[in-house]
Design a protein around this motif. Structure first.
Motif, mmCIF file in Angstrom:
data_model
loop_
_atom_site.group_PDB
_atom_site.id
_atom_site.type_symbol
_atom_site.label_atom_id
_atom_site.label_comp_id
_atom_site.label_asym_id
_atom_site.label_seq_id
_atom_site.Cartn_x
_atom_site.Cartn_y
_atom_site.Cartn_z
ATOM 1 N N LYS A 30 -13.123 24.731 -83.106
ATOM 2 C CA LYS A 30 -13.760 25.219 -81.885
ATOM 3 C C LYS A 30 -13.841 24.146 -80.804
ATOM 4 O O LYS A 30 -13.585 24.423 -79.632
ATOM 5 C CB LYS A 30 -15.163 25.757 -82.188
ATOM 6 C CG LYS A 30 -15.195 27.033 -82.988
ATOM 7 C CD LYS A 30 -16.616 27.558 -83.173
ATOM 8 C CE LYS A 30 -17.392 26.798 -84.206
ATOM 9 N NZ LYS A 30 -18.023 25.560 -83.798
ATOM 10 N N SER A 31 -14.212 22.950 -81.186
ATOM 11 C CA SER A 31 -14.415 21.885 -80.196
ATOM 12 C C SER A 31 -13.148 21.601 -79.395
ATOM 13 O O SER A 31 -13.194 21.426 -78.169
ATOM 14 C CB SER A 31 -14.885 20.601 -80.884
ATOM 15 O OG SER A 31 -16.125 20.800 -81.534
ATOM 16 N N CYS A 87 -20.362 23.176 -70.599
ATOM 17 C CA CYS A 87 -20.241 23.500 -72.016
ATOM 18 C C CYS A 87 -21.569 23.229 -72.724
ATOM 19 O O CYS A 87 -22.200 22.189 -72.468
ATOM 20 C CB CYS A 87 -19.138 22.670 -72.668
ATOM 21 S SG CYS A 87 -17.492 22.961 -71.986
ATOM 22 N N ARG A 134 -23.943 24.150 -76.640
ATOM 23 C CA ARG A 134 -23.757 24.492 -78.046
ATOM 24 C C ARG A 134 -25.022 25.128 -78.601
ATOM 25 O O ARG A 134 -26.122 24.965 -78.057
ATOM 26 C CB ARG A 134 -23.413 23.250 -78.861
ATOM 27 C CG ARG A 134 -24.543 22.214 -78.962
ATOM 28 C CD ARG A 134 -24.118 21.045 -79.808
ATOM 29 N NE ARG A 134 -25.170 20.042 -79.959
ATOM 30 C CZ ARG A 134 -25.045 18.936 -80.687
ATOM 31 N NH1 ARG A 134 -23.903 18.693 -81.310
ATOM 32 N NH2 ARG A 134 -26.034 18.069 -80.787
ATOM 33 N N ASP A 191 -20.485 26.870 -77.647
ATOM 34 C CA ASP A 191 -20.039 26.673 -79.024
ATOM 35 C C ASP A 191 -21.051 27.358 -79.936
ATOM 36 O O ASP A 191 -22.113 26.818 -80.216
ATOM 37 C CB ASP A 191 -19.968 25.169 -79.314
ATOM 38 C CG ASP A 191 -19.435 24.866 -80.701
ATOM 39 O OD1 ASP A 191 -19.356 25.795 -81.536
ATOM 40 O OD2 ASP A 191 -19.104 23.696 -80.965
#
Length: 208
Positions: free
Chosen positions: A17-18, A37, A39, A97
């Motif tokens: 994913k990263s 971004c 998470r 994420d």
């Protein structure tokens, strides 16, 4: 000012994913869009503190499933209300994420928690708030955990047994099959460039 896009990436440990989040950010910025971004769990100072509780293995006090579920939604409420929604309203795209589908897969599928309880939490925390696009990077749990082990020490979730991750994967895929317009599946066992090109097709369908 146009509303920002909310794009979430899902997948088991080691799915990559990263790497793809970095690709999506670069691609959207190449279109002249502003992007941040985040998470889950985490993304804000308070939510990051909750993340530490959720991810840190400990021998003195095992975290029960109900506490885990509520902490997940506590962190999500903080992130969505104080960071994600305000940025979307400013026209900034947000790439996350993990998001709510992780709870369905991990707490629902992996832990076997009652979906009625999960849905009740979801209703309180999220209401009708949903991503514009959820990308599920699918990978065999054995392959994924081999990748995760090479990264270093395993966190509390990564220390779970393989049957846990099999249930997580199956729940992800079942949900994606039932919600094909909401969740798009990309194979994470392809070359990185092919994963990115598959994701680019999905992004282009958003007409960015």
């Amino acid at each position: 000012m146009s509303h920002g896009l909310f794009i979430t990436l899902e997948g088991s440990e080691g799915s990559g994913k990263s790497t793809q989040i970095a690709y999506i950010k670069s691609y959207l910025e190449s279109k002249g869009r502003k992007v941040i971004c985040v998470r889950e769990p985490g993304g804000t100072p308070i939510a990051e503190d909750i993340r530490k509780i959720l991810k840190t293995p400990r021998s003195d006090d095992n975290l029960c499933d109900t506490a885990e579920l509520l902490l997940m939604y506590a962190a999500r409420a903080q992130l969505v209300n104080t960071l994600i929604k305000p940025n979307l309203e400013k026209g900034i795209d947000v790439i996350c994420d993990r998001h709510d589908l992780s709870t369905i897969a991990y707490q629902g599928g992996g832990r076997g928690m009652n979906m009625d309880d999960i849905n009740a939490c979801r209703k309180v925390v999220l209401g009708d708030f949903r991503p514009n696009l959820t990308i599920l990077i699918d990978i065999d749990p054995v392959v994924g955990m081999n990748r995760a082990q090479k990264r270093g020490a395993l966190d509390r979730f990564e220390q779970s047994k393989m049957d846990f991750f099999v249930r997580v994967r199956n729940t992800y895929l079942e949900y994606a099959k039932e919600h094909p317009n909401e969740v798009k599946v990309v194979s994470g066992e392809q070359a990185l460039e092919k994963v990115s090109s598959d994701i680019k097709i999905l992004l282009d369908e958003l007409h960015v």
